[in-house]
Design an enzyme around this catalytic site. Structure first.
Site, short mmCIF file in Angstrom:
data_model
loop_
_atom_site.label_atom_id
_atom_site.label_comp_id
_atom_site.label_asym_id
_atom_site.label_seq_id
_atom_site.Cartn_x
_atom_site.Cartn_y
_atom_site.Cartn_z
N ILE A 27 -3.68 5.07 5.91
CA ILE A 27 -5.23 5.32 5.66
C ILE A 27 -4.89 5.59 6.72
O ILE A 27 -5.39 4.62 7.81
CB ILE A 27 -6.49 5.11 5.13
CG1 ILE A 27 -4.94 5.09 3.75
CG2 ILE A 27 -7.07 5.45 5.14
CD1 ILE A 27 -6.56 4.54 2.36
N GLU B 165 -3.77 -3.62 4.00
CA GLU B 165 -5.27 -3.95 3.66
C GLU B 165 -6.31 -5.34 4.34
O GLU B 165 -6.83 -5.66 5.02
CB GLU B 165 -5.67 -3.60 2.46
CG GLU B 165 -5.48 -1.86 2.10
CD GLU B 165 -3.33 -1.67 1.99
OE1 GLU B 165 -3.50 -0.84 1.87
OE2 GLU B 165 -3.04 -2.54 1.88
N ASP C 294 -6.94 -0.92 -2.57
CA ASP C 294 -8.17 0.13 -3.51
C ASP C 294 -6.90 0.77 -4.41
O ASP C 294 -7.44 1.11 -4.77
CB ASP C 294 -9.00 0.12 -2.76
CG ASP C 294 -9.54 1.00 -1.89
OD1 ASP C 294 -9.15 1.27 -0.87
OD2 ASP C 294 -10.87 1.01 -2.13
N GLY D 267 -1.47 2.20 2.87
CA GLY D 267 -1.55 3.40 1.51
C GLY D 267 -0.37 4.37 1.43
O GLY D 267 -0.05 5.21 0.15
N ASP E 255 1.41 2.75 -1.73
CA ASP E 255 0.38 3.15 -2.56
C ASP E 255 0.82 4.57 -3.17
O ASP E 255 1.08 4.58 -4.85
CB ASP E 255 -1.51 3.86 -2.00
CG ASP E 255 -1.91 2.77 -1.96
OD1 ASP E 255 -2.01 1.70 -2.92
OD2 ASP E 255 -2.67 2.29 -0.73
#
Length: 280
Positions: free
Chosen positions: A75, A153, A161, A130, A133
């Site tokens: 991210i 993270e 998350d 991310g 993810d």
């Protein structure tokens, strides 16, 4: 009329593989100057692109790849700062807005699973935060030896998350997930294969691209109805035990089994030819 890709994406690029009837589409992360960091714009564009591909009857399979030297650096840091700065005098409303923003980003990743078509991740270079993810939501993952992965993270002072902590245990087990999440350590392509995060590791990026296309081509020749059903049943099976999973697939096939695809597959086998299936 089939949906067209008239929308101009800022963070993505969608192309169709040759020949056009292959049914294979590429969805590229297209922010190479930022190592394909996931910006706020990405989280609005990504589910839209997947929805277009899902609705396009010509699309049988999607390859999620990236332009530039790295798959995804996670991210965008500026995005995290903007979330931090969303403050109002009413802390209840500020926290509700933050929760809603997180849920919207989660939905953008989950869009991979909601897409009926199989999605294959083609990973080279960095796949961090991310990026992990993203690939854990994909149906298959292939990488080059030069790829490296990190659940980053905790090093940024937050809890992952967007799905890694929920999806990784199904792929590599609880203990391995806890190890990667707590240490934030980097693993290379070979260790990722050993853990079960990726299915195949290739010597180079060129070999990766060729290997991904060979795999995609072999899958795209199969029944779209069967591919859709297999993906749906496998994903639903994560929520169900064996007994309920068997009941679910029985209900699924009672609705989907008697399609022209079954008839065509049987006839092609008898006639010793490749089956030709209708678009989804």
């Amino acid at each position: 009329m089939e949906p067209q890709f008239a929308m101009n994406f800022e963070t993505l690029k969608v192309t169709q593989s040759e020949p056009p009837n292959s049914g294979i589409f590429f969805l590229y992360l297209n922010n190479p100057s930022r190592r394909n960091a996931l910006t706020p714009k990405f989280f609005t564009e990504f589910p839209k692109a997947l929805s277009l591909l899902d609705q396009n009857p010509s699309a049988k399979l999607i390859i999620l790849a990236s332009n530039g030297d790295h798959f995804c650096s996670g991210i965008d840091i500026l995005s995290l700062k903007s979330l931090q700065n969303q403050q109002t005098q009413d802390q209840g409303r500020a926290r509700e807005a933050l929760r809603r923003a997180i849920k919207e980003m989660q939905s953008a990743i989950t869009a991979i699973e909601l897409c009926r078509k199989p999605v294959i991740a083609s990973i080279h270079g960095a796949c961090i935060g991310g990026g992990v993810d993203l690939i854990t939501a994909c149906d298959l993952r292939l990488c080059s030896k030069q790829a490296f992965f990190s659940v980053k993270e905790v090093d940024l002072g937050l809890t992952a998350d967007l799905g890694s902590l929920q999806r990784l245990p199904y792929l590599i087990g609880y203990g391995n997930t806890m190890d990667l999440a707590l240490t934030c350590r980097r693993i290379d392509g070979l260790e990722a294969k050993k853990l079960g995060l990726v299915q195949t590791v290739f010597e180079s990026r060129d070999d990766l691209e060729k290997g991904v296309m060979e795999l995609a081509s072999s899958i795209a020749e199969k029944s779209p109805m069967a591919l859709m059903g297999t993906k749906a049943v496998m994903l639903k099976g994560r929520e169900l035990g064996v007994e309920h999973g068997l009941d679910y697939v029985a209900t699924w096939n009672s609705a989907m089994l008697l399609s022209k695809d079954l008839e065509e597959a049987v006839e092609a086998s008898v006639q010793k030819r490749k089956p030709v299936f209708a678009k989804l």
